[in-house]
Scaffold this motif. Structure first.
Motif: not given
Length: 775
Positions: A110-114
């Motif tokens: 998963a990627f962080s929102s930023d």
């Protein structure tokens, strides 16, 4: 010589076993999914594909950053080895970074929102969370994903507003994580589940980060509150997430009675939270539901027994697909016609469905084999369709649209070989249960079945051009000949020469011989007249494929020694050897009908196009995600179809330089004659020979018939002469040509029986009983 790339025409493939493997790009124009050891990026409108290559084993998970800048992928590896997680640039299709900090398997990404961090979760053998800084290109932190008193973590999901927070879940654990920006360390807080014990398979968090939903293997939903302030910059040190409840779908409502809780069979594998508050559930039994919270007035009547979950949702829309739902993605794109929202569902049976949210009607978009493909076959003289054989089914495809036309399912068995009959009325297949089954190519109805044809499974098939004789090879090493009739199928001969499984069989172009290749290092040519062995060839290899040259004079073989060998069919001598691969075995081999080109495929995942006479390959195609198992030319030699162990099929374009030009119309005369092939030159005398025709069949241009006076003047009236006009006796070889009249029908006096170039064969009783040995 410069090797050029083969251009793919169509690619059929999707790996549905990866949990949450299907992803939609935020732009809504592309979908991303794994295909073996590659990550495929496909344009939704044009169906054009791009591949991200770099993994050494199957891709287990895929993630896309919120803005679509990056793509993350993780793989599976063998026990005891590290598994890599890679970061890709979506626009340039290049690798930006990679790390091997997990053991055996990368479970989720998963990627962080930023888009600052890529979070990866290890599998059962690893159990760690790794933080990768996308800007710095280095790992900044790692921690254990679960406590020692609970099970393994299986999934993770980022928060939307808080860029440094994410949630993980697994067996009896549900945790909220925070990344400290100063020290890059990880802080974790457990969601208090109390006495509730569930195994979490998927997590979704709403856009406001106020609550989350977790799907479980028991078929119900855990709803938990994150309890974070609305201000993303506020401190969350004293915030503790809590459990709201364990909820389920509500059964039929009866007045005065408590509604029943309906749990999803085989668990919940995918979950989505929509903007209007509804949730979409994808279950293990193929069910897809849109659920909404019910608003009952008053309290539910209390039951006699305390239930572990509470009926809380009602199904607004529902549909059911074949196979476990492993991925659910919502696509919103202005290019979509009608409703701008599509729900894409990926199943474990390697199929992608597009579901209109308004009508909730599923449409099959992508389908392929879920396991290795063992064989490919074209009908004789027909390039529009082809068939593929795999585990559990046989499928017929349209070569132009790459769409599935027919699926013949035989559960729990694997089809190892198949072919179309010469008349095109049946598809004959070989199965690992030892049976040979023939089906109709239009409806898939079973025509006949030869039971127990080989006691250890049938591995190879071929049929003569008249469709009367079927040759099969088995895993026990036997080659058997079958007499095929509409009313019965009988065994003609059992040939016991091979000591290991027979990998390939092919009949010669004149139907007089057949060759079988075995993994014992022998390649045997059988005489189909005397039903005995005629020639045998040995090599220090495991023969995997064999192919006759169109004139039947030579053989091509490929095997585990990474070489393609030319053999003389008459003497069995080795004529030439080519190194076709530098990595692994050669599994597939096929030659065009004119004998100018042949194609090979092997464990190096490459498809190579060769010139037969020169022995060099001019084009190579890289696109398969596994070892190439089979490759075939279409009958018109315009396409190459290849399959691999990952279950994907690629249709390649044959380069324009090798395409045969269309013949000009009859009214257009070509100035320069095209060079004739050897076969045309050999047939020249037979084709130009005048034949006796009916009275009405006259050629357009025939010379005028000689008069009676010209015939008498042309006769040799000497005593010892033989009249040349007699059709039974040809003229003398020493007869002078000066008396021969130059008329059209005088050529018949010079005709003699042409020599037969076909080898003569003795079919007497003595010859057959002597096993083909010359007496």
């Amino acid at each position: 010589m410069e090797v050029k790339n083969l251009e793919p025409y169509a690619i059929i493939g999707f790996d549905g076993s990866a949990i949450r493997g299907l992803k939609v790009h935020p732009s809504g124009e592309h979908i991303i999914y794994p295909m073996g050891n590659k990550v495929c990026i496909q344009e939704w409108k044009t169906k054009k594909m791009y591949f991200l290559s770099g993994h050494t084993n199957s891709v287990s998970t895929v993630a896309v950053s919120p803005k679509g800048t990056f793509i993350g992928s993780g793989q599976i590896n063998h026990i005891g080895f590290k598994a890599s997680a890679k970061l890709w640039d979506f626009k340039n299709k290049t690798m930006l970074g990679s790390h091997e900090l997990h053991k055996v398997r990368v479970e989720a990404l998963a990627f962080s929102s930023d888009e600052r961090y890529m979070i990866s979760l290890g599998g059962r053998d690893d159990g760690c969370v790794v933080l990768w800084d996308c800007v710095a290109g280095a790992a900044t932190g790692t921690a254990a994903a679960a406590r020692l008193t609970t099970g393994d973590a299986m999934t993770l999901s980022p928060l939307s507003l808080r860029v440094n927070s994410f949630v993980t879940g697994g067996d009896s654990n549900l945790r909220v994580w925070n990344i400290r920006a100063e020290s890059k360390n990880l802080d974790v807080v457990d969601v208090t589940l109390g006495k509730l014990r569930r195994c979490v398979r998927c997590i979704a968090v709403n856009q406001d980060d106020t609550f989350g939903m977790a799907g479980t293997t028991t078929g119900d939903i855990i709803k938990f509150s994150i309890n974070y302030p609305s201000d993303p910059t506020a401190s969350v040190t004293h915030c503790k997430p809590s459990l709201i409840g364990c909820l389920a779908k509500c059964g039929p409502w009866k007045k005065g009675k408590r509604p029943e809780s309906l749990c999803y069979s085989q668990g919940i594998e995918s979950i989505l939270i929509m903007t209007d508050g509804c949730i979409i559930i994808g279950a293990g039994d193929g069910t897809i539901d849109i659920l909404d919270e019910i608003n009952w007035k008053g309290e539910f009547p209390r039951g006699k027994v305390l239930d572990p979950n509470k009926p809380h949702f009602r199904a607004l829309k529902s549909t059911k697909l074949d196979g476990c739902i492993t991925s659910l993605e919502l696509m919103e794109s202005p290019s979509l016609k009608g409703d701008k929202r599509l729900l894409l569902a990926g199943t474990r049976t390697s199929e992608i469905y597009a579901i209109n949210v308004a009508t909730f009607f599923p449409i099959l978009v992508v389908t392929c084999h879920r396991c290795a493909i063992n064989d490919i076959a074209f009908p004789r003289g027909m390039s529009g369709v082809f068939a593929s054989a795999g585990a559990g089914d046989v499928r017929v495809w349209c070569a132009r649209s790459a769409r599935e036309l027919l699926r013949i399912v035989v559960p729990n068995f694997t089809c190892s070989a198949l072919l179309f009959a010469a008349d095109g009325k049946s598809v004959v297949t070989a199965w690992n249960d030892g049976n040979i089954r023939a089906f109709t190519p239009l409806t898939g109805r079973l025509i006949y079945c030869i039971y127990n044809s080989h006691n250890k499974g049938t591995s190879a098939l071929d049929m003569t051009h008249d469709g009367r004789t079927l040759i099969s090879g088995g895993c026990e090493g036997q080659v058997r000949l079958w007499d095929i009739k509409p009313e019965c199928q009988s065994l003609k001969k059992v040939l016991k020469e091979h000591k290991s499984p027979v990998s390939a069989i092919q009949v010669s172009p004149n139907d007089m011989e057949a060759v079988s290749a075995g993994t014992d290092g022998s390649c045997i040519i059988w005489d189909l007249v005397s039903l005995s062995r005629r020639q045998v060839m040995y090599a220090n290899t495991l023969f995997m494929c064999v192919c006759f040259e169109p004139r039947g004079c030579q053989l091509l073989t490929g095997g585990s020694d990474r070489r393609v060998a030319y053999w003389e069919a008459g003497s069995g001598n080795l004529a030439r050897e080519l190194e076709a691969s530098k990595v692994g075995a050669i599994n597939g081999l096929h030659i065009t009908q004119n004998g100018e080109l042949f194609v090979t495929g092997g464990n190096d995942q490459m498809v190579k196009l060769w010139k037969y006479q020169e022995g060099v390959y001019t084009h190579a195609g890289a696109g398969h995600a596994g070892a190439v198992t089979c490759c075939r030319f279409s009958p018109d030699a315009r396409h190459i179809v290849s399959s691999c162990a990952a279950g994907s099929i690629i249709v390649w374009k044959v380069p324009d330089m090798y395409l045969q030009k269309d013949t000009p119309p009859s009214d257009q005369k070509s100035v320069v004659e095209s060079p004739k092939t050897l076969q045309e030159e050999l047939k020249l005398q037979l084709e130009d020979k005048p034949t006796q025709k009916a009275a009405g069949d006259r050629r357009n241009k025939i010379p005028g018939a000689p008069s009676k006076i010209e015939k008498i003047e042309a006769m040799d009236t000497t005593r010892s002469s033989v009249h040349s006009c007699c059709p039974c006796n040809p003229g003398k070889p020493n007869q002078s040509k000066k008396n021969t009249p130059k008329t059209g029908n005088s050529t018949s006096s010079k005709l003699s029986k042409p020599t037969d170039n076909l080898p003569t064969r003795t079919t007497s009783k003595d010859y057959v009983n002597s096993s083909g040995d010359k007496k």
